[in-house]
Design an enzyme around this catalytic site. Structure first.
Site, PDB file in Angstrom:
ATOM      1  CG  ASP A  32      50.208  28.877 102.058  1.00 48.54           C
ATOM      2  OD1 ASP A  32      50.578  29.112 100.786  1.00 48.54           O
ATOM      3  OD2 ASP A  32      50.809  28.515 102.909  1.00 48.54           O
ATOM      4  CG  ASN A  88      57.960  31.672  94.228  1.00 48.39           C
ATOM      5  OD1 ASN A  88      57.891  32.825  94.109  1.00 48.39           O
ATOM      6  ND2 ASN A  88      57.406  31.168  95.604  1.00 48.39           N
ATOM      7  CD  GLN A  95      58.048  25.526  91.295  1.00 43.94           C
ATOM      8  OE1 GLN A  95      58.840  25.791  90.412  1.00 43.94           O
ATOM      9  NE2 GLN A  95      56.786  25.020  91.420  1.00 43.94           N
ATOM     10  CG  HIS A 101      51.607  26.716  93.848  1.00 46.41           C
ATOM     11  ND1 HIS A 101      52.276  25.817  93.488  1.00 46.41           N
ATOM     12  CD2 HIS A 101      51.941  27.647  94.772  1.00 46.41           C
ATOM     13  CE1 HIS A 101      53.646  26.167  94.396  1.00 46.41           C
ATOM     14  NE2 HIS A 101      53.223  27.171  95.031  1.00 46.41           N
ATOM     15  CG  HIS A 103      52.107  32.142  96.528  1.00 47.23           C
ATOM     16  ND1 HIS A 103      51.983  31.291  97.693  1.00 47.23           N
ATOM     17  CD2 HIS A 103      52.924  31.352  95.846  1.00 47.23           C
ATOM     18  CE1 HIS A 103      52.747  30.505  97.817  1.00 47.23           C
ATOM     19  NE2 HIS A 103      53.490  30.375  96.683  1.00 47.23           N
TER      20      HIS A 103
HETATM   21  P1  AMP Z   1      55.869  27.531  96.654  1.00 45.48           P
HETATM   22  O1  AMP Z   1      57.142  28.057  97.749  1.00 45.48           O
HETATM   23  O2  AMP Z   1      55.709  28.896  95.677  1.00 45.48           O
HETATM   24  O3  AMP Z   1      56.181  26.445  96.016  1.00 45.48           O
HETATM   25  O4  AMP Z   1      54.776  27.718  97.712  1.00 45.48           O
HETATM   26  C1  AMP Z   1      54.149  26.751  98.270  1.00 45.48           C
HETATM   27  C2  AMP Z   1      53.063  26.861  99.434  1.00 45.48           C
HETATM   28  O5  AMP Z   1      52.251  25.751  99.584  1.00 45.48           O
HETATM   29  C3  AMP Z   1      53.730  27.524 100.446  1.00 45.48           C
HETATM   30  O6  AMP Z   1      53.201  28.423 100.720  1.00 45.48           O
HETATM   31  C4  AMP Z   1      53.067  26.552 101.720  1.00 45.48           C
HETATM   32  O7  AMP Z   1      52.852  27.054 102.884  1.00 45.48           O
HETATM   33  C5  AMP Z   1      52.014  25.918 101.102  1.00 45.48           C
HETATM   34  N1  AMP Z   1      51.471  24.627 101.429  1.00 45.48           N
HETATM   35  C6  AMP Z   1      52.592  23.370 101.442  1.00 45.48           C
HETATM   36  N2  AMP Z   1      51.529  22.509 101.818  1.00 45.48           N
HETATM   37  C7  AMP Z   1      50.460  22.640 101.999  1.00 45.48           C
HETATM   38  C8  AMP Z   1      49.257  21.899 102.347  1.00 45.48           C
HETATM   39  N3  AMP Z   1      49.172  20.772 102.673  1.00 45.48           N
HETATM   40  N4  AMP Z   1      48.205  22.962 102.478  1.00 45.48           N
HETATM   41  C9  AMP Z   1      48.092  24.203 102.187  1.00 45.48           C
HETATM   42  N5  AMP Z   1      49.130  25.108 101.706  1.00 45.48           N
HETATM   43  C10 AMP Z   1      50.018  24.088 101.610  1.00 45.48           C
END
Ligand code: AMP
Ligand code: ZN
Length: 134
Positions: A32, A88, A95, A101, A103
């Site tokens: 992440d 989420n 989300q 995805h 975590h």
């Molecule tokens: P969510 O809030 O459950 O949708 O999680 C999205 C996650 O994606 C967050 O923890 C972000 O830090 C991560 N994220 C967003 N863009 C990227 C990226 N380009 N590379 C790696 N992680 C990312």
């Protein structure tokens, strides 16, 4: 199916380079970009599903089996003390990226990862309503 406007479609399919921990025909596992703790990683399917409501059953099963394998290996590498698997669905649930995805968040004794909720009493009304509808 892929979505041309989706960043996770691009990351999962290798169109944008990223720190990849594992890859197979269905998933890419990446670090992440804004980790909650050292080693916070994401399991991302290569096909586009917005969330768990849309997710294909067989992909759902494979994702959890992969999470099991990954946290066993990463626990050894990171020396963490536990793991949260978080997923989420919907903006109100936190989300921010609308491509399913999982975590995988390593936990270290005494860390300040802010996961949790206030404990309320289960009311008789809620219990009766929910049980009567299922
Ligand atoms: P969510 O809030 O459950 O949708 O999680 C999205 C996650 O994606 C967050 O923890 C972000 O830090 C991560 N994220 C967003 N863009 C990227 C990226 N380009 N590379 C790696 N992680 C990312
Ligand atoms: Zn996508």
């Amino acid at each position: 199916m892929k979505d041309n406007d989706c960043i996770f479609c691009k990351l999962a399919n290798g169109d944008i380079p990223t720190a990849t921990l594992y890859e197979d025909e269905d998933f890419r596992v990446i670090l992440d970009a804004n980790p909650a703790s050292k080693g916070h990683a994401l399991i991302i399917p290569k096909e586009h599903y917005a969330d768990l409501y849309e997710l294909d059953d067989s992909v759902a099963g494979k994702a959890m089996i992969l999470a099991k394998k990954m946290i066993a290996k990463l626990t050894d590498i990171l020396g963490c003390d536990g793991y949260n698997i978080v997923q989420n669905n919907g903006e109100c649930a936190g989300q921010t990226v609308f491509h399913y995805h999982l975590h995988m968040i390593p936990r270290y004794k005494g860390d300040d990862v802010g996961l949790g909720w206030k404990l309320n009493e289960l009311t008789e009304e809620d219990r009766e309503y929910i049980l009567s509808k299922l």
